[in-house]
Design a protein around this motif. Structure first.
Motif, PDB file in Angstrom:
ATOM      1  N   TYR A 266      -4.941   6.955   1.467  1.00 38.60           N
ATOM      2  CA  TYR A 266      -3.051   6.537   1.176  1.00 38.60           C
ATOM      3  C   TYR A 266      -2.298   7.670   2.016  1.00 38.60           C
ATOM      4  CZ  TYR A 266      -2.977   3.871  -2.615  1.00 38.60           C
ATOM      5  OH  TYR A 266      -3.061   3.525  -3.194  1.00 38.60           O
TER       6      TYR A 266
ATOM      7  N   SER B 235      -3.885  12.674   9.169  1.00 38.32           N
ATOM      8  CA  SER B 235      -3.958  11.293   9.239  1.00 38.32           C
ATOM      9  C   SER B 235      -4.591  10.956  10.455  1.00 38.32           C
ATOM     10  CB  SER B 235      -2.468  11.133   9.141  1.00 38.32           C
ATOM     11  OG  SER B 235      -1.994  11.335   7.739  1.00 38.32           O
TER      12      SER B 235
ATOM     13  N   TYR C 288      -2.097  16.108  -0.573  1.00 42.29           N
ATOM     14  CA  TYR C 288      -1.180  14.502  -0.886  1.00 42.29           C
ATOM     15  C   TYR C 288       0.547  15.624  -0.761  1.00 42.29           C
ATOM     16  CZ  TYR C 288      -4.483  10.820  -1.906  1.00 42.29           C
ATOM     17  OH  TYR C 288      -5.050  10.318  -2.481  1.00 42.29           O
TER      18      TYR C 288
ATOM     19  N   ALA D  11       4.702   3.677   4.649  1.00 37.65           N
ATOM     20  CA  ALA D  11       5.538   4.747   3.798  1.00 37.65           C
ATOM     21  C   ALA D  11       6.809   5.383   4.011  1.00 37.65           C
ATOM     22  CB  ALA D  11       4.357   5.793   2.936  1.00 37.65           C
TER      23      ALA D  11
ATOM     24  N   VAL E 273       1.683   4.502  -3.415  1.00 35.67           N
ATOM     25  CA  VAL E 273       1.624   5.785  -3.779  1.00 35.67           C
ATOM     26  C   VAL E 273       2.398   6.668  -3.414  1.00 35.67           C
ATOM     27  CG1 VAL E 273      -0.357   7.750  -5.078  1.00 35.67           C
ATOM     28  CG2 VAL E 273      -0.439   5.037  -5.334  1.00 35.67           C
ATOM     29  N   PRO E 274       2.430   6.956  -1.748  1.00 40.03           N
ATOM     30  CA  PRO E 274       2.581   7.484  -1.323  1.00 40.03           C
ATOM     31  C   PRO E 274       4.670   7.668  -1.605  1.00 40.03           C
ATOM     32  CG  PRO E 274       0.880   5.896  -0.070  1.00 40.03           C
ATOM     33  CD  PRO E 274       0.970   5.791  -1.439  1.00 40.03           C
TER      34      PRO E 274
ATOM     35  N   TYR F 115       3.499  14.067   2.336  1.00 38.65           N
ATOM     36  CA  TYR F 115       4.537  12.841   1.818  1.00 38.65           C
ATOM     37  C   TYR F 115       5.223  14.132   0.555  1.00 38.65           C
ATOM     38  CZ  TYR F 115       1.858   9.091   2.464  1.00 38.65           C
ATOM     39  OH  TYR F 115       0.413   8.138   2.692  1.00 38.65           O
TER      40      TYR F 115
ATOM     41  N   ALA G  62      -1.095   3.950   6.502  1.00 40.45           N
ATOM     42  CA  ALA G  62      -0.475   4.194   5.579  1.00 40.45           C
ATOM     43  C   ALA G  62       1.157   4.940   5.506  1.00 40.45           C
ATOM     44  CB  ALA G  62      -1.058   4.483   4.098  1.00 40.45           C
TER      45      ALA G  62
ATOM     46  N   TYR H 191       0.407  -1.062  -0.157  1.00 40.93           N
ATOM     47  CA  TYR H 191      -0.085  -0.122  -0.160  1.00 40.93           C
ATOM     48  C   TYR H 191       0.260   1.488   0.079  1.00 40.93           C
ATOM     49  CZ  TYR H 191      -4.542   2.006   0.559  1.00 40.93           C
ATOM     50  OH  TYR H 191      -5.782   2.738   0.250  1.00 40.93           O
ATOM     51  N   TRP H 192       2.045   1.283   0.525  1.00 44.74           N
ATOM     52  CA  TRP H 192       2.897   1.816   0.462  1.00 44.74           C
ATOM     53  C   TRP H 192       3.486   3.016  -1.059  1.00 44.74           C
ATOM     54  CZ3 TRP H 192       7.020   1.011  -2.697  1.00 44.74           C
ATOM     55  CH2 TRP H 192       7.532  -0.188  -2.273  1.00 44.74           C
TER      56      TRP H 192
ATOM     57  N   LYS I 233      -8.447   2.519   5.151  1.00 46.05           N
ATOM     58  CA  LYS I 233      -7.609   2.294   4.063  1.00 46.05           C
ATOM     59  C   LYS I 233      -7.311   3.459   3.965  1.00 46.05           C
ATOM     60  CE  LYS I 233      -6.954  -0.257   1.640  1.00 46.05           C
ATOM     61  NZ  LYS I 233      -6.641  -1.539   1.510  1.00 46.05           N
TER      62      LYS I 233
ATOM     63  N   TYR J 230      -4.350   9.699  -9.863  1.00 48.77           N
ATOM     64  CA  TYR J 230      -3.042  10.460  -9.355  1.00 48.77           C
ATOM     65  C   TYR J 230      -2.248  11.539  -9.859  1.00 48.77           C
ATOM     66  CZ  TYR J 230       2.142  10.156  -8.843  1.00 48.77           C
ATOM     67  OH  TYR J 230       4.049  10.301  -8.528  1.00 48.77           O
TER      68      TYR J 230
END
Length: 342
Positions: A245, A165, A190, A254, A52-53, A193, A250, A49-50, A243, A127
């Motif tokens: 990201y 988060s 996002y 990540a 995309v992050p 990140y 997550a 699951y990491w 769930k 994305y």
């Protein structure tokens, strides 16, 4: 150290790209199967699951020092052309695919614009929308004085992690309405990140701190796996409480994976291995753009179940390798390589 700095982000790109392919080959997860199929699909979904992050973190690691290389105008021009042109091109390819294989009617006018900007034709292209938004934010974020960047990004990461988060997840878990207006806008989404990616690249972490981060990463993966299993079994459908990201499991996972990529002992790699890694990493963007078509069509063409564990693992590796080869071939064709992002 120089070789390490050159290689680790390329390695992160390669494995994140492969992980994305595995996630999409593991689409049976969202059908909430039963028995062993549920266990394996839930595990693959949570374990990778990491992906995309980490891609967003790579953007932070690579781009927040862009002013040392070129102007803001050149930065935006390079980034937007590299992203927007392939996004639009592959969206039109997605329209053609939908017409041929799914029998969709030929769209026109604003319907096409709506389908592209809202990624209705190829859902995984969602994305691109937050990525473009991040590129537009980067000049503002990067303008912070170089002597204040680390402290400022620490603050942004901590505040963002708490309000983006942690708090929303626990509110959802305990059925407490969450007022998203409390989230500081500059840390929302996002971009969290992006700050974290820059920090991991530019600060040194002791062995003890890395081990703590790895423990939290394992904890995040376990919370998502076990929590999703328990809550989904209770609801008889996929429960998404853990769930997302931007969810804290997550984020923890990540960060741990990105730290692991940075501190792997790359000094033991030969010069030939470094060149291969560098070459493969150049095509990960193209792999992301084209792999979904193979994920959808190969099971139908060769008459095997997409729920097979072999397809979801070895098949995903094969699709990644095939797409990498195709991207390498396309990269040799002038103009077309720019349009298709290869």
């Amino acid at each position: 150290m120089q070789k390490k700095r050159c290689v680790w982000i390329s390695v992160a790109q390669i494995f994140a790209s492969l992980a994305v392919v595995i996630l999409h080959c593991n689409g049976v997860f969202w059908q909430f199967p039963s028995g062993r199929l549920w266990i394996t699909s839930n595990f693959l979904e949570c374990f990778f699951y990491w992906a995309v992050p980490v891609f967003f973190m790579i953007s932070g690691a690579n781009l927040l020092d862009y002013q040392e290389k070129y102007s803001t105008f050149i930065f935006l021009k390079k980034r937007l052309i590299r992203v927007v042109l392939p996004f639009v091109a592959w969206s039109f390819i997605g329209i053609i695919y939908r017409i041929i294989y799914d029998g969709w009617n030929i769209p026109g006018g604003w319907t096409i614009f709506d389908g592209i900007i809202n990624t209705k034709y190829i859902g995984i292209y969602w994305y691109f929308i937050p990525l473009i938004a991040i590129y537009l934010c980067v000049p503002f974020i990067a303008a912070i004085d170089v002597n204040k960047k680390i402290k400022t990004y620490y603050y942004a990461s901590i505040v963002g992690f708490i309000f983006v988060s942690i708090i929303p997840t626990f509110c959802k878990l305990f059925n407490v309405p969450f007022n998203s207006e409390i989230i500081p806008n500059v840390f929302n989404g996002y971009v969290l990140y992006v700050f974290m990616g820059y920090l991991i690249k530019n600060i040194e972490l002791s062995s003890v701190r890395r081990k703590i981060i790895y423990i939290f990463g394992i904890f995040g993966m376990a919370v998502q796996f076990i929590g999703t299993d328990i809550l989904s079994q209770q609801a008889s459908s996929i429960d998404t409480t853990f769930k997302g990201y931007l969810n804290f499991p997550a984020v923890l996972q990540a960060v741990a994976v990105f730290v692991m990529f940075r501190y792997f002992p790359y000094d033991k790699l030969s010069a030939g291995s470094v060149r291969i890694i560098d070459e493969i990493s150049k095509h990960t963007f193209g792999v992301y753009l084209m792999h979904i078509y193979f994920v959808w069509t190969l099971p139908e063409v060769f008459h095997f179940s997409s729920a097979s564990i072999y397809f979801r693992t070895f098949g995903a590796v094969g699709i990644f390798c095939l797409c990498t080869l195709l991207c390498w071939l396309i990269s040799k064709i002038p103009v077309l390589n720019k349009i298709l992002g290869c």
